[in-house]
Design an enzyme around this catalytic site. Sequence first.
Site, PDB file in Angstrom:
ATOM      1  N   CYS A 107    -139.073 -27.296 -65.095  1.00  0.00           N
ATOM      2  CA  CYS A 107    -138.323 -27.927 -66.205  1.00  0.00           C
ATOM      3  C   CYS A 107    -136.818 -28.018 -66.017  1.00  0.00           C
ATOM      4  O   CYS A 107    -136.148 -28.688 -66.813  1.00  0.00           O
ATOM      5  CB  CYS A 107    -138.600 -27.238 -67.550  1.00  0.00           C
ATOM      6  SG  CYS A 107    -140.249 -27.520 -68.192  1.00  0.00           S
ATOM      7  N   ASP A 108    -136.244 -27.372 -65.016  1.00  0.00           N
ATOM      8  CA  ASP A 108    -134.784 -27.452 -64.858  1.00  0.00           C
ATOM      9  C   ASP A 108    -134.387 -27.392 -63.388  1.00  0.00           C
ATOM     10  O   ASP A 108    -133.487 -26.640 -63.008  1.00  0.00           O
ATOM     11  CB  ASP A 108    -134.109 -26.327 -65.648  1.00  0.00           C
ATOM     12  CG  ASP A 108    -132.602 -26.559 -65.824  1.00  0.00           C
ATOM     13  OD1 ASP A 108    -132.168 -27.723 -65.764  1.00  0.00           O
ATOM     14  OD2 ASP A 108    -131.857 -25.577 -66.035  1.00  0.00           O
TER      15      ASP A 108
END
Length: 204
Positions: free
Chosen positions: A39-40
Site C-alpha cells: 500500500c505504500d
Amino acid sequence: MVVLHNHCLDLLQRISIMMDVASALEYLHFGYTTPVVHCDLKPSNILLDESMVAHVSDFGMAKFLDEESSVLHTKTLATLGYLAPEYGLEGQVSKRVDVYSFGIVLMETFSRMKPSDEMFKDDLSLKSWIEESLPDATTQVIDANLLGRQDEHFNEKLECISVIFKLALSCCAECPRDRTNMKDVVAALEKIKRQLESFPNISA
C-alpha cells in the site's frame, strides 16, 4: 533513485534492485494463502543491505486480502505520486495498487525524475512524460548517467531501457485489470537482465 557516496548506480545494479523489489511484491501477493498489499511502495521504503540487495520495508499501511474479496476499501491514503488512481479517489485496495506504485518507482529509477518534480504539473506527469517519449525520444527521459552515445552496444542498451519503460507503463494502466501482475513483471525483468548481462562492459 538510490545514490551511494555520490556514486550513481549503474544500469545492471538498478535492474537488480528493481528485480529484488518485484520479487518481494510477488511473494507478498502470491506467496501467502492471504495476499498482502504493501500500500505504500516508494523509494524511501526500499532499503539496500551491504550486498546491494534491496528489501521492501515499512509495512505500517499494509492490508491483508481475505479469501472472498480481492478488493478492500480504506480511508488511509499513501504517498501522492505513487498512488494508484482508484486508491486515491475511492480508497480501493488490491494487489494492483502495489503494481501501480512499482511502475512509478521503476520509471523514477531509470529516469531519475521524481513524480513530485516541479516540472510535472497540469496535464504533465512522470507517467505521461515517459509515455510521450516512447519509442522515438527515449534518450530524453533516461538518466544521463546511465547511457551515452559513446557507450558500447548503445542501441541495444537503449532498447532494453525502452522495454523497461514500457513495462513500467503497463504496470501503471489506469484500469487496475489492465495492469501486469507481479509474476509477469518479475519474468520480464529477468529477461531484460539476462540480455543486459550478455553485453560486455555493461556498467555505465
